[in-house]
Design an enzyme around this catalytic site. Structure first.
Site, mmCIF file in Angstrom:
data_model
loop_
_atom_site.group_PDB
_atom_site.id
_atom_site.type_symbol
_atom_site.label_atom_id
_atom_site.label_comp_id
_atom_site.label_asym_id
_atom_site.label_seq_id
_atom_site.Cartn_x
_atom_site.Cartn_y
_atom_site.Cartn_z
ATOM 1 N N HIS A 56 0.847 -1.194 0.000
ATOM 2 C CA HIS A 56 0.000 0.000 0.000
ATOM 3 C C HIS A 56 0.884 1.246 0.000
ATOM 4 C CE1 HIS A 56 -3.812 -2.098 1.803
ATOM 5 N NE2 HIS A 56 -3.378 -2.655 0.694
ATOM 6 N N GLU A 58 0.985 3.850 1.857
ATOM 7 C CA GLU A 58 1.524 4.230 3.176
ATOM 8 C C GLU A 58 2.709 3.352 3.550
ATOM 9 O OE1 GLU A 58 -1.626 3.393 2.370
ATOM 10 O OE2 GLU A 58 -3.029 4.004 3.921
ATOM 11 N N CYS A 86 -5.989 1.686 5.941
ATOM 12 C CA CYS A 86 -6.633 0.426 6.317
ATOM 13 C C CYS A 86 -6.055 -0.035 7.662
ATOM 14 C CB CYS A 86 -6.376 -0.618 5.227
ATOM 15 S SG CYS A 86 -4.679 -1.228 5.213
ATOM 16 N N CYS A 89 -2.189 -0.705 7.569
ATOM 17 C CA CYS A 89 -1.374 0.519 7.526
ATOM 18 C C CYS A 89 -1.502 1.311 8.827
ATOM 19 C CB CYS A 89 -1.772 1.370 6.336
ATOM 20 S SG CYS A 89 -1.302 0.610 4.765
#
Ligand SMILES: [Zn+2]
Length: 166
Positions: A56, A58, A86, A89
């Site tokens: 992801h 992040e 999410c 993260c």
């Protein structure tokens, strides 16, 4: 006149990284890490490209930021991300000891910064982050909606082609 490097400025920057994800046919999410008014790292969603469910925006930005500051604690840093983090993260953000998270669009399905849960400010965890939500929210959200609209269209078109109908 010098540009004011406020939250909107950095979110705009994160949106540019979301464009990189989109160019790679990934869900357009971008993130930047800022320390003392300077960008020290950036990332964009690369799960499909990297065959990596953890890739992801992040995650990538935080990993890079750690290398830049040569510390696994990102004290006094702010993460700007175009979509609400999410749970995976959010967990990472707590571990990294970031001071603050600024996000654009809310994620009603997996958002862990207030939408389905608030991991970033969980009382029983040993670190809480300041959250600023909804910066350039409409632009961030529309970028995602447009992406999914286009993808649905493409899938529909591919199915039609496969079935030989017009
Ligand atoms: Zn995530």
């Amino acid at each position: 006149m010098p540009e004011v490097k406020d939250d909107q400025y950095w979110m705009q920057m994160a949106l540019e990284y979301a464009d990189k994800a989109e160019a790679e046919n990934e869900i357009p999410v971008g993130a930047v890490v800022v320390k003392n008014g300077e960008m020290i790292a950036a990332g964009w969603n690369r799960s499909i490209t990297c065959h990596d469910p953890s890739a992801h925006a992040e995650m990538i930005a935080i990993r890079e930021a750690g290398k830049v500051v040569e510390n696994y604690r990102l004290v006094d840093c702010t993460l700007y991300v175009t979509l609400e983090p999410c749970p995976m993260c959010a967990g990472l953000l707590v571990h990294s000891r970031l001071s603050r998270v600024v996000f654009g669009a809310k994620d009603a399905k997996t958002g862990a910064a207030g939408s389905i849960m608030n991991l970033l400010q969980h009382e029983q965890l040993n670190h809480q982050l300041e959250i600023t939500a909804g910066v350039l929210e409409e632009i961030c959200g529309e970028k995602l909606s447009a992406f999914f609209r286009r993808r649905r269209k493409e899938i529909k078109a591919a199915k039609k082609l496969k079935n030989g109908s017009t």
